[in-house]
Design a protein around this motif. Structure first.
Motif: not given
Ligand code: GAL
Length: 451
Positions: A66-78, A354-370
């Motif tokens: 689910a986490a990687i898919q969310s990142l791919i979706t953001v990328f694909t929109k752009k 920021v957008e990528g990190q805050d899309t992926f990490n809330p789902i992934k369980g981790s925290i942002a690297a920024r």
């Protein structure tokens, strides 16, 4: 008359010349260049980029997907025109995917980007000159301002950056099922030492919970053992990853194995046969077991089934590591000679934004690297993790998750933990590790200062 004849001859010769010229040009048009010698200089070969992005990763559990898919979706929109060809390879901690990708990269068939841990894991590629430096991305995205030093230091080699981080995972975490603990009057806040932990396990077992600890396949045993190593203190862990444990009689090593032995006695005996870590985690979710030592990618699985942190599940640092944050940091990079260099860079810019990190990490369980990510996007466990990341005394790089030691150490630890969890023999295991340090000491090219 003579004039007419001359004009006729001239016209005839002209036609002949034109026909010959057309024939010669036609020949070269079909069979080759007119001026082949200068070809390289006058006409640089343009590599035509098909609009795709090939990605390798090992995020295949439900929460990870689910986490990687969310990142791919953001990328694909752009970039709606870019076809993403993602190749997920099952196998936690990358034990299955990394050798596959390494072969591809070494054969000049690198994907446009692939999941790779920060730290030592990049070294074999760098030694072989197989990654491009990406200082231009660090510069254009102002990453030195946004990424904390402890992470930057794990991504820089000889003054250059070769990767961008996508997350920060904590590895020294015990997860628990709150309902089971409450039902047996166990207060997780009171578990701070190994003795507390094993007393809770004993209590559960006596009350009929056969396997209070849920354990998965071999690498998860190595993961648990690594946290037990850390619980011997930061000084010991630092010596360990600097290759300085050369004696099988080192009391801290012996103590770590004895603790690991106790841990295993409370675990499900079928652990080595489980498909992956998330299968063991499922046993915490459904209340078959109470505890598991796992990285905070586990958080994603609890959240995905709708459990709430603090009510239905919870966590505490592995006993003895309260003041420590064990790091597993996932990154992507720009391998040399990739087929889609523009898209590779677009992906790197997206995952580190920021957008990528805050899309992926809330789902992934981790925290942002920024450090400038939006904290309001994170809840429950992750809020605490952000606070801990900013306040704990010691950070330590995970060995099992590629950062804290050469790959020979990672593989040895995995092997020793696998054998030990089936047949615990403390002195054999300690001897095997100490012997490995002696044999591979020249591979310890980085000296960690964790204190
Ligand atoms: C770690 C990685 C995490 C997670 C985990 C389980 O190495 O950093 O993102 O995927 O493995 O596979």
């Amino acid at each position: 008359m003579e004039h007419k004849l001359t004009r006729g001859i001239v016209a005839f010769i002209s036609v002949l010349i034109i026909v010959a010229a057309i024939a010669i040009m036609g020949y070269f048009f079909i069979f080759g260049d007119l001026f082949p010698v200068n070809k390289e200089k006058t006409e640089p070969v343009q590599k035509r980029e098909v609009n795709a992005l090939t990605l390798y990763h090992w995020w295949t559990s439900p929460g990870e997907s689910a986490a990687i898919q969310s990142l791919i979706t953001v990328f694909t929109k752009k970039y709606p025109d870019v076809a993403i060809v993602a190749a997920p390879v099952t196998g936690g901690a990358g034990f299955t995917m990394l050798p596959i990708v390494k072969t591809l990269v070494e054969n000049g068939e690198a994907p446009d980007a692939f999941q790779m841990h920060a730290g030592y894991e990049a070294k074999p590629y760098l030694d072989a000159g197989l990654l491009d430096p990406i200082d231009y991305i660090w510069g254009s995205e102002n990453l030195e301002q946004a990424i904390p030093k402890v992470i930057r230091d794990m991504l820089q080699f000889n003054g250059h950056y070769y990767a961008v981080p996508v997350d920060v995972h904590r590895v020294n975490v015990v997860w628990y099922n709150k309902k089971i603990l409450s039902a047996h009057n166990i207060n997780p806040d009171n578990i701070t030492t190994w003795d507390d932990f094993f007393a809770a396990c004993e209590k559960l077992r006596t009350a009929g919970v056969s396997y209070p600890v849920a354990l998965g396949p071999t690498w998860t045993a190595a993961h648990a053992f690594e946290q037990i190593l850390a619980s011997q203190g930061i000084e010991f862990y630092e010596d360990f990853i600097n290759g300085k444990i050369s004696s099988a009689d080192d009391q801290r090593l012996i103590k770590a194995f004895s603790t690991f032995e106790r841990y295993i006695t409370f675990a499900n005996p079928d652990h080595a046969t489980l498909r992956e870590w998330d299968v063991a985690n499922k046993r915490i979710i459904n209340g078959e077991s109470a505890f598991s030592i796992m990285g905070d990618w586990a958080n994603a699985e609890f959240k995905l089934v709708g459990m709430t942190y603090g009510n239905e599940y919870g966590s505490f640092p592995v006993p003895g590591t309260n003041n420590m944050y064990g790091l597993s940091i996932d990154t992507f990079q720009h391998p040399k000679g990739v087929s889609h260099p523009t898209n590779s860079d677009r992906w790197l810019r997206e995952v580190v934004s920021v957008e990528g990190q805050d899309t992926f990490n809330p789902i992934k369980g981790s925290i942002a690297a920024r450090s400038d990510s939006d904290v309001t996007k994170y809840e429950g466990y992750q809020r605490l993790a952000i606070a801990d990341f900013n306040s704990v005394r010691y950070m330590f790089p995970s060995i099992v998750h590629g950062s804290g030691g050469p790959s020979s150490l990672r593989l040895k630890l995995n092997e020793v933990a696998g054998i030990f969890s089936a047949d615990p023999d403390v002195s054999f295991a300690a001897g095997s590790l100490a012997d490995n340090f002696t044999k591979t000491i020249f591979e310890y090219t980085k000296t960690w200062s964790l204190r």
